[in-house]
Design a protein around this motif. Structure first.
Motif, short mmCIF file in Angstrom:
data_model
loop_
_atom_site.label_atom_id
_atom_site.label_comp_id
_atom_site.label_asym_id
_atom_site.label_seq_id
_atom_site.Cartn_x
_atom_site.Cartn_y
_atom_site.Cartn_z
N LYS A 1 0.82 -1.21 0.00
CA LYS A 1 0.00 0.00 0.00
C LYS A 1 0.85 1.26 0.00
O LYS A 1 0.63 2.17 -0.78
CB LYS A 1 -0.93 0.00 1.21
N THR A 2 1.85 1.32 0.88
CA THR A 2 2.71 2.49 0.97
C THR A 2 3.90 2.40 0.02
O THR A 2 4.57 3.40 -0.20
CB THR A 2 3.23 2.68 2.40
N ARG A 3 4.16 1.21 -0.49
CA ARG A 3 5.32 0.94 -1.36
C ARG A 3 6.60 1.44 -0.72
O ARG A 3 7.41 2.11 -1.34
CB ARG A 3 5.12 1.55 -2.73
N ALA A 4 6.75 1.14 0.56
CA ALA A 4 7.90 1.60 1.32
C ALA A 4 8.71 0.41 1.83
O ALA A 4 8.15 -0.60 2.21
CB ALA A 4 7.45 2.44 2.51
N HIS A 5 10.03 0.58 1.79
CA HIS A 5 10.94 -0.38 2.39
C HIS A 5 11.15 0.04 3.83
O HIS A 5 11.26 1.21 4.13
CB HIS A 5 12.30 -0.37 1.68
N SER B 1 13.48 2.33 13.65
CA SER B 1 13.40 1.69 12.34
C SER B 1 13.74 2.72 11.28
O SER B 1 13.63 3.93 11.50
CB SER B 1 12.01 1.10 12.09
N TRP B 2 14.16 2.26 10.12
CA TRP B 2 14.51 3.12 8.99
C TRP B 2 13.51 2.84 7.88
O TRP B 2 13.21 1.68 7.60
CB TRP B 2 15.92 2.83 8.52
N LYS B 3 12.99 3.88 7.26
CA LYS B 3 11.97 3.72 6.22
C LYS B 3 12.35 4.53 4.99
O LYS B 3 12.75 5.69 5.10
CB LYS B 3 10.62 4.20 6.75
N GLN B 4 12.23 3.91 3.82
CA GLN B 4 12.45 4.60 2.56
C GLN B 4 11.16 4.54 1.77
O GLN B 4 10.71 3.46 1.37
CB GLN B 4 13.58 3.95 1.77
N ASP B 5 10.55 5.70 1.56
CA ASP B 5 9.31 5.77 0.79
C ASP B 5 9.61 5.57 -0.69
O ASP B 5 10.75 5.71 -1.13
CB ASP B 5 8.62 7.12 0.98
N LYS B 6 8.56 5.29 -1.45
CA LYS B 6 8.73 5.15 -2.89
C LYS B 6 9.19 6.48 -3.47
O LYS B 6 8.90 7.55 -2.93
CB LYS B 6 7.45 4.69 -3.55
N ALA B 7 9.87 6.43 -4.58
CA ALA B 7 10.37 7.65 -5.22
C ALA B 7 9.19 8.41 -5.83
O ALA B 7 8.30 7.81 -6.45
CB ALA B 7 11.36 7.30 -6.30
N PRO B 8 9.13 9.75 -5.65
CA PRO B 8 8.02 10.52 -6.24
C PRO B 8 8.12 10.55 -7.75
O PRO B 8 9.20 10.55 -8.33
CB PRO B 8 8.23 11.92 -5.65
N ARG B 9 6.96 10.52 -8.39
CA ARG B 9 6.91 10.57 -9.85
C ARG B 9 6.88 12.01 -10.32
O ARG B 9 6.27 12.86 -9.69
CB ARG B 9 5.68 9.85 -10.36
N ASP B 10 7.54 12.28 -11.44
CA ASP B 10 7.55 13.64 -11.98
C ASP B 10 6.31 13.96 -12.76
O ASP B 10 5.66 13.19 -13.34
CB ASP B 10 8.77 13.85 -12.87
#
Length: 60
Positions: free
Chosen positions: A38-42, A51-60
């Motif tokens: 759902k969040t497409r996050a690692h 904890s460490w979280k990396q969100d999905k890259a924003p689209r242009d």
């Protein structure tokens, strides 16, 4: 305040998250690393309450 229905079904490293309307998201977890559909996050669990979280890259 209302009640919220949540159900989590675990099948090995796969977690299926259900709400009243059906499947809401799924999570794949191996060791300390996980990915949510759902969040497409690692996310990586660090020692203690961190904890460490990396969100999905924003689209242009």
């Amino acid at each position: 305040m209302s009640l919220v229905f949540r159900k989590v079904m675990r099948i090995g490293p796969l977690r299926l998250n259900f709400t009243r309307n059906g499947l809401s998201s799924w999570t794949f977890k191996i060791g300390r690393w996980s990915w949510n559909s759902k969040t497409r996050a690692h996310r990586v669990d660090l020692p203690g309450p961190l904890s460490w979280k990396q969100d999905k890259a924003p689209r242009d």
